[in-house]
Design a protein around this motif. Structure first.
Motif, PDB file in Angstrom:
ATOM      1  N   THR A  75     -13.124 -25.714 -12.423  1.00  0.00           N
ATOM      2  CA  THR A  75     -13.629 -24.362 -12.201  1.00  0.00           C
ATOM      3  C   THR A  75     -14.197 -24.319 -10.793  1.00  0.00           C
ATOM      4  O   THR A  75     -15.042 -25.143 -10.436  1.00  0.00           O
ATOM      5  N   VAL A  76     -13.722 -23.365  -9.991  1.00  0.00           N
ATOM      6  CA  VAL A  76     -14.160 -23.237  -8.600  1.00  0.00           C
ATOM      7  C   VAL A  76     -14.816 -21.885  -8.405  1.00  0.00           C
ATOM      8  O   VAL A  76     -14.577 -20.943  -9.163  1.00  0.00           O
ATOM      9  N   ILE A  77     -15.637 -21.790  -7.385  1.00  0.00           N
ATOM     10  CA  ILE A  77     -16.232 -20.506  -7.044  1.00  0.00           C
ATOM     11  C   ILE A  77     -15.183 -19.689  -6.303  1.00  0.00           C
ATOM     12  O   ILE A  77     -14.373 -20.231  -5.554  1.00  0.00           O
ATOM     13  N   GLN A  78     -15.197 -18.376  -6.539  1.00  0.00           N
ATOM     14  CA  GLN A  78     -14.246 -17.488  -5.881  1.00  0.00           C
ATOM     15  C   GLN A  78     -14.973 -16.210  -5.489  1.00  0.00           C
ATOM     16  O   GLN A  78     -15.690 -15.626  -6.300  1.00  0.00           O
ATOM     17  N   GLY A  79     -14.798 -15.790  -4.258  1.00  0.00           N
ATOM     18  CA  GLY A  79     -15.477 -14.598  -3.784  1.00  0.00           C
ATOM     19  C   GLY A  79     -16.954 -14.871  -3.603  1.00  0.00           C
ATOM     20  O   GLY A  79     -17.378 -15.993  -3.326  1.00  0.00           O
ATOM     21  N   PHE A  80     -17.775 -13.816  -3.764  1.00  0.00           N
ATOM     22  CA  PHE A  80     -19.213 -13.969  -3.547  1.00  0.00           C
ATOM     23  C   PHE A  80     -19.850 -14.859  -4.607  1.00  0.00           C
ATOM     24  O   PHE A  80     -20.577 -15.784  -4.281  1.00  0.00           O
ATOM     25  N   ALA A  81     -19.588 -14.586  -5.873  1.00  0.00           N
ATOM     26  CA  ALA A  81     -20.202 -15.377  -6.936  1.00  0.00           C
ATOM     27  C   ALA A  81     -19.311 -15.481  -8.170  1.00  0.00           C
ATOM     28  O   ALA A  81     -19.788 -15.810  -9.252  1.00  0.00           O
ATOM     29  N   GLY A  82     -18.018 -15.211  -8.014  1.00  0.00           N
ATOM     30  CA  GLY A  82     -17.103 -15.288  -9.145  1.00  0.00           C
ATOM     31  C   GLY A  82     -16.645 -16.716  -9.411  1.00  0.00           C
ATOM     32  O   GLY A  82     -16.911 -17.633  -8.636  1.00  0.00           O
ATOM     33  N   ARG A  83     -15.981 -16.885 -10.505  1.00  0.00           N
ATOM     34  CA  ARG A  83     -15.452 -18.197 -10.888  1.00  0.00           C
ATOM     35  C   ARG A  83     -13.950 -18.070 -11.137  1.00  0.00           C
ATOM     36  O   ARG A  83     -13.473 -17.040 -11.592  1.00  0.00           O
ATOM     37  N   ARG A  84     -13.251 -19.151 -10.867  1.00  0.00           N
ATOM     38  CA  ARG A  84     -11.818 -19.194 -11.157  1.00  0.00           C
ATOM     39  C   ARG A  84     -11.512 -20.517 -11.846  1.00  0.00           C
ATOM     40  O   ARG A  84     -11.894 -21.584 -11.376  1.00  0.00           O
ATOM     41  N   ARG A  85     -10.812 -20.418 -12.943  1.00  0.00           N
ATOM     42  CA  ARG A  85     -10.433 -21.592 -13.735  1.00  0.00           C
ATOM     43  C   ARG A  85      -9.067 -22.080 -13.278  1.00  0.00           C
ATOM     44  O   ARG A  85      -8.110 -21.306 -13.208  1.00  0.00           O
ATOM     45  N   LEU A  86      -8.960 -23.358 -12.964  1.00  0.00           N
ATOM     46  CA  LEU A  86      -7.696 -23.979 -12.576  1.00  0.00           C
ATOM     47  C   LEU A  86      -7.367 -25.075 -13.592  1.00  0.00           C
ATOM     48  O   LEU A  86      -7.959 -26.153 -13.555  1.00  0.00           O
ATOM     49  N   PRO A  87      -6.439 -24.818 -14.515  1.00  0.00           N
ATOM     50  CA  PRO A  87      -6.043 -25.886 -15.437  1.00  0.00           C
ATOM     51  C   PRO A  87      -5.339 -26.996 -14.660  1.00  0.00           C
ATOM     52  O   PRO A  87      -4.768 -26.751 -13.593  1.00  0.00           O
ATOM     53  N   TRP A  88      -5.363 -28.205 -15.178  1.00  0.00           N
ATOM     54  CA  TRP A  88      -4.781 -29.346 -14.460  1.00  0.00           C
ATOM     55  C   TRP A  88      -3.344 -29.117 -14.012  1.00  0.00           C
ATOM     56  O   TRP A  88      -2.996 -29.483 -12.891  1.00  0.00           O
ATOM     57  N   PRO A  89      -2.471 -28.498 -14.820  1.00  0.00           N
ATOM     58  CA  PRO A  89      -1.095 -28.287 -14.328  1.00  0.00           C
ATOM     59  C   PRO A  89      -1.018 -27.386 -13.093  1.00  0.00           C
ATOM     60  O   PRO A  89      -0.067 -27.478 -12.322  1.00  0.00           O
ATOM     61  N   ALA A  90      -2.016 -26.524 -12.875  1.00  0.00           N
ATOM     62  CA  ALA A  90      -2.011 -25.638 -11.706  1.00  0.00           C
ATOM     63  C   ALA A  90      -2.472 -26.343 -10.433  1.00  0.00           C
ATOM     64  O   ALA A  90      -2.219 -25.868  -9.330  1.00  0.00           O
ATOM     65  N   VAL A  91      -3.148 -27.481 -10.580  1.00  0.00           N
ATOM     66  CA  VAL A  91      -3.667 -28.214  -9.422  1.00  0.00           C
ATOM     67  C   VAL A  91      -2.564 -29.110  -8.877  1.00  0.00           C
ATOM     68  O   VAL A  91      -2.140 -30.065  -9.521  1.00  0.00           O
ATOM     69  N   GLU A  92      -2.092 -28.775  -7.686  1.00  0.00           N
ATOM     70  CA  GLU A  92      -1.011 -29.545  -7.071  1.00  0.00           C
ATOM     71  C   GLU A  92      -1.513 -30.769  -6.315  1.00  0.00           C
ATOM     72  O   GLU A  92      -0.854 -31.799  -6.321  1.00  0.00           O
ATOM     73  N   ALA A  93      -2.657 -30.649  -5.657  1.00  0.00           N
ATOM     74  CA  ALA A  93      -3.169 -31.777  -4.866  1.00  0.00           C
ATOM     75  C   ALA A  93      -4.676 -31.691  -4.726  1.00  0.00           C
ATOM     76  O   ALA A  93      -5.253 -30.605  -4.670  1.00  0.00           O
ATOM     77  N   ILE A  94      -5.286 -32.867  -4.666  1.00  0.00           N
ATOM     78  CA  ILE A  94      -6.710 -33.005  -4.370  1.00  0.00           C
ATOM     79  C   ILE A  94      -6.789 -33.997  -3.218  1.00  0.00           C
ATOM     80  O   ILE A  94      -6.366 -35.144  -3.346  1.00  0.00           O
ATOM     81  N   ARG A  95      -7.301 -33.538  -2.076  1.00  0.00           N
ATOM     82  CA  ARG A  95      -7.359 -34.425  -0.916  1.00  0.00           C
ATOM     83  C   ARG A  95      -8.590 -34.123  -0.080  1.00  0.00           C
ATOM     84  O   ARG A  95      -9.197 -33.062  -0.194  1.00  0.00           O
ATOM     85  N   VAL A  96      -8.923 -35.067   0.769  1.00  0.00           N
ATOM     86  CA  VAL A  96     -10.034 -34.906   1.700  1.00  0.00           C
ATOM     87  C   VAL A  96      -9.464 -34.875   3.107  1.00  0.00           C
ATOM     88  O   VAL A  96      -8.745 -35.787   3.516  1.00  0.00           O
ATOM     89  N   GLU A  97      -9.765 -33.824   3.818  1.00  0.00           N
ATOM     90  CA  GLU A  97      -9.315 -33.660   5.204  1.00  0.00           C
ATOM     91  C   GLU A  97     -10.460 -34.068   6.125  1.00  0.00           C
ATOM     92  O   GLU A  97     -11.579 -33.597   5.984  1.00  0.00           O
TER      93      GLU A  97
END
Length: 145
Positions: A75-97
């Motif tokens: 679950t990530v923050i979206q907009g000013f104070a909203g939340r967005r749910r990302l199920p694992w199949p929707a997550v393509e990559a997790i990386r540190v830049e």
């Protein structure tokens, strides 16, 4: 995720950050009034800057949790104070830049969800982005069938 089930782990803005932003807004107003000397432009500009800083601090108070993970996804923050749910199949990559500029290195956690990219810095998470990325990858691996 069931509405009653708590997230397995969450990352939030450090408590001192909204306090510092709101205090900075007050200081801006005070300095604008103190150094106005009959000029109306300085207090107006200081007030506008203070409103922006206070809004930023208010966001930290209203939505301090920037990122949460559980067995079903992120679950990530979206907009000013909203939340967005990302199920694992929707997550393509997790990386540190990592970017180095003028001798300073900045790290940003990137969560790529296909049509959206979610970016988090150290002060969004109150933890090193690499540590958070490792925790997210471990949660994803644990949730894999």
């Amino acid at each position: 995720m069931h509405p009653q089930s708590p997230p397995a782990r969450q990352w939030r803005v450090p408590v001192i950050l909204p306090v510092a932003k709101l205090a900075g807004a007050l200081v801006l107003v005070a300095l604008g009034l103190l150094f106005a000397g009959g000029d109306r432009v300085q207090p107006v500009l200081a007030g506008l800057a203070a409103v922006g800083l206070a809004g930023w601090g208010l966001r930290d108070l209203v939505a301090p949790v920037r990122l949460a993970v559980d067995p079903e996804g992120i679950t990530v923050i979206q907009g000013f104070a909203g939340r967005r749910r990302l199920p694992w199949p929707a997550v393509e990559a997790i990386r540190v830049e990592r970017r180095t500029r003028r001798g300073l290195t900045a790290e940003t956690l990137e969560i790529d969800a296909g049509e959206s990219l979610h970016l988090f810095g150290r002060y969004d998470l109150n933890a090193p982005p690499e540590e958070v990325a490792e925790a997210l990858r471990a949660a994803r691996a644990a949730a894999a069938p």
